[in-house]
Motif scaffolding. Sequence first.
Motif, short mmCIF file in Angstrom:
data_model
loop_
_atom_site.label_atom_id
_atom_site.label_comp_id
_atom_site.label_asym_id
_atom_site.label_seq_id
_atom_site.Cartn_x
_atom_site.Cartn_y
_atom_site.Cartn_z
N VAL A 166 4.75 -7.38 7.08
CA VAL A 166 5.17 -6.20 7.83
C VAL A 166 5.76 -5.22 6.83
N PRO A 167 5.00 -4.18 6.47
CA PRO A 167 5.52 -3.21 5.50
C PRO A 167 6.71 -2.44 6.07
N GLN A 168 7.40 -1.72 5.22
CA GLN A 168 8.49 -0.86 5.68
C GLN A 168 7.94 0.16 6.66
N GLY A 169 8.80 0.59 7.59
CA GLY A 169 8.40 1.64 8.52
C GLY A 169 7.83 1.16 9.84
N TYR A 170 8.02 -0.10 10.17
CA TYR A 170 7.49 -0.65 11.42
C TYR A 170 8.60 -1.25 12.27
N VAL A 171 8.40 -1.18 13.61
CA VAL A 171 9.21 -1.94 14.55
C VAL A 171 8.34 -3.07 15.08
N SER A 172 8.99 -4.13 15.54
CA SER A 172 8.24 -5.30 16.01
C SER A 172 8.77 -5.79 17.34
N LYS A 178 13.15 1.02 8.35
CA LYS A 178 12.55 2.15 7.65
C LYS A 178 12.26 1.79 6.19
N ILE A 179 13.12 0.95 5.60
CA ILE A 179 13.03 0.63 4.17
C ILE A 179 12.60 -0.82 3.92
N GLU A 180 13.17 -1.74 4.67
CA GLU A 180 12.94 -3.18 4.46
C GLU A 180 11.52 -3.58 4.87
N GLN A 181 10.94 -4.47 4.10
CA GLN A 181 9.68 -5.09 4.52
C GLN A 181 9.96 -6.55 4.82
N ARG A 182 9.12 -7.14 5.67
CA ARG A 182 9.32 -8.52 6.08
C ARG A 182 7.99 -9.26 6.11
N TRP A 183 8.10 -10.57 6.12
CA TRP A 183 6.95 -11.46 6.24
C TRP A 183 7.29 -12.47 7.32
N PHE A 184 6.33 -12.74 8.23
CA PHE A 184 6.52 -13.67 9.34
C PHE A 184 5.52 -14.82 9.20
N SER A 185 5.97 -16.04 9.53
CA SER A 185 5.07 -17.19 9.58
C SER A 185 5.55 -18.15 10.66
N PHE A 198 3.22 -17.51 18.09
CA PHE A 198 3.89 -16.27 18.47
C PHE A 198 2.90 -15.13 18.56
N LYS A 199 3.17 -14.21 19.50
CA LYS A 199 2.48 -12.93 19.55
C LYS A 199 3.43 -11.92 18.92
N ILE A 200 2.95 -11.20 17.93
CA ILE A 200 3.73 -10.19 17.23
C ILE A 200 3.03 -8.84 17.45
N VAL A 201 3.79 -7.84 17.90
CA VAL A 201 3.26 -6.50 18.06
C VAL A 201 4.05 -5.58 17.12
N LEU A 202 3.33 -4.78 16.35
CA LEU A 202 3.95 -3.87 15.38
C LEU A 202 3.55 -2.43 15.68
N ILE A 203 4.52 -1.53 15.49
CA ILE A 203 4.28 -0.09 15.67
C ILE A 203 4.85 0.63 14.46
N ALA A 204 4.05 1.49 13.84
CA ALA A 204 4.51 2.32 12.72
C ALA A 204 5.33 3.48 13.29
N ILE A 205 6.49 3.73 12.69
CA ILE A 205 7.40 4.78 13.16
C ILE A 205 7.56 5.83 12.05
N MET A 245 0.30 8.14 3.65
CA MET A 245 -0.32 7.19 4.56
C MET A 245 0.46 5.87 4.51
N LYS A 246 0.74 5.33 5.68
CA LYS A 246 1.49 4.08 5.76
C LYS A 246 0.65 2.89 5.32
N VAL A 247 1.32 1.93 4.71
CA VAL A 247 0.67 0.65 4.40
C VAL A 247 0.51 -0.09 5.73
N LEU A 248 -0.65 -0.64 5.96
CA LEU A 248 -0.91 -1.36 7.21
C LEU A 248 -0.45 -2.80 7.10
N PRO A 249 0.02 -3.36 8.22
CA PRO A 249 0.36 -4.78 8.22
C PRO A 249 -0.91 -5.60 7.98
#
Length: 140
Positions: free
Chosen positions: A99-105, A52-59, A65-72, A1-5
């Motif tokens: 933003v956990p690993q495995g997401y596009v934004s 796929k591997i990197e995780q990020r944090w946005f502020s 900003f509007k940020i949309v994330l999709i798990a891939i 199960m993916k970690v949720l943002p």
Amino acid sequence: MKVLPQIIKGNSHADDRGVLQFNNDFNALEVKRIYTIENRNTVFVRGWQGHKIEQRWFSAIQGSFKIVLIAIDDWVTPSSDLEQHHFVLDSLKMDILHVPQGYVSSIQALEESSKLLLMSDYLLGEIVDEYRYDINYFKK
């Protein structure tokens, strides 16, 4: 199960000396790199890019900003109809979106001159882990 943002809530305090913004719940121990993004205007949407591997944090450090994330799961030919997670970040708060690993934004400024701070847990060039899709690839 993916970690949720998730949003890591910030706060602020104002008194006669001015305003202090803070985020006491954000642990920056994993951060190795920081940079900022400023979209050219509020119509332009920067996307879809992910890791796929990197995780990020946005502020948001200026504007909002509007940020949309999709798990891939399938990075070669992902479904164009995946669940989307929508977030709004405002510089008046010091909220941080993890933003956990495995997401596009996709990233869209909601105000002119908005600036977004991004933090990553990998140095530039440390891994090859950047995936890009056309802005119209995923259904809205």
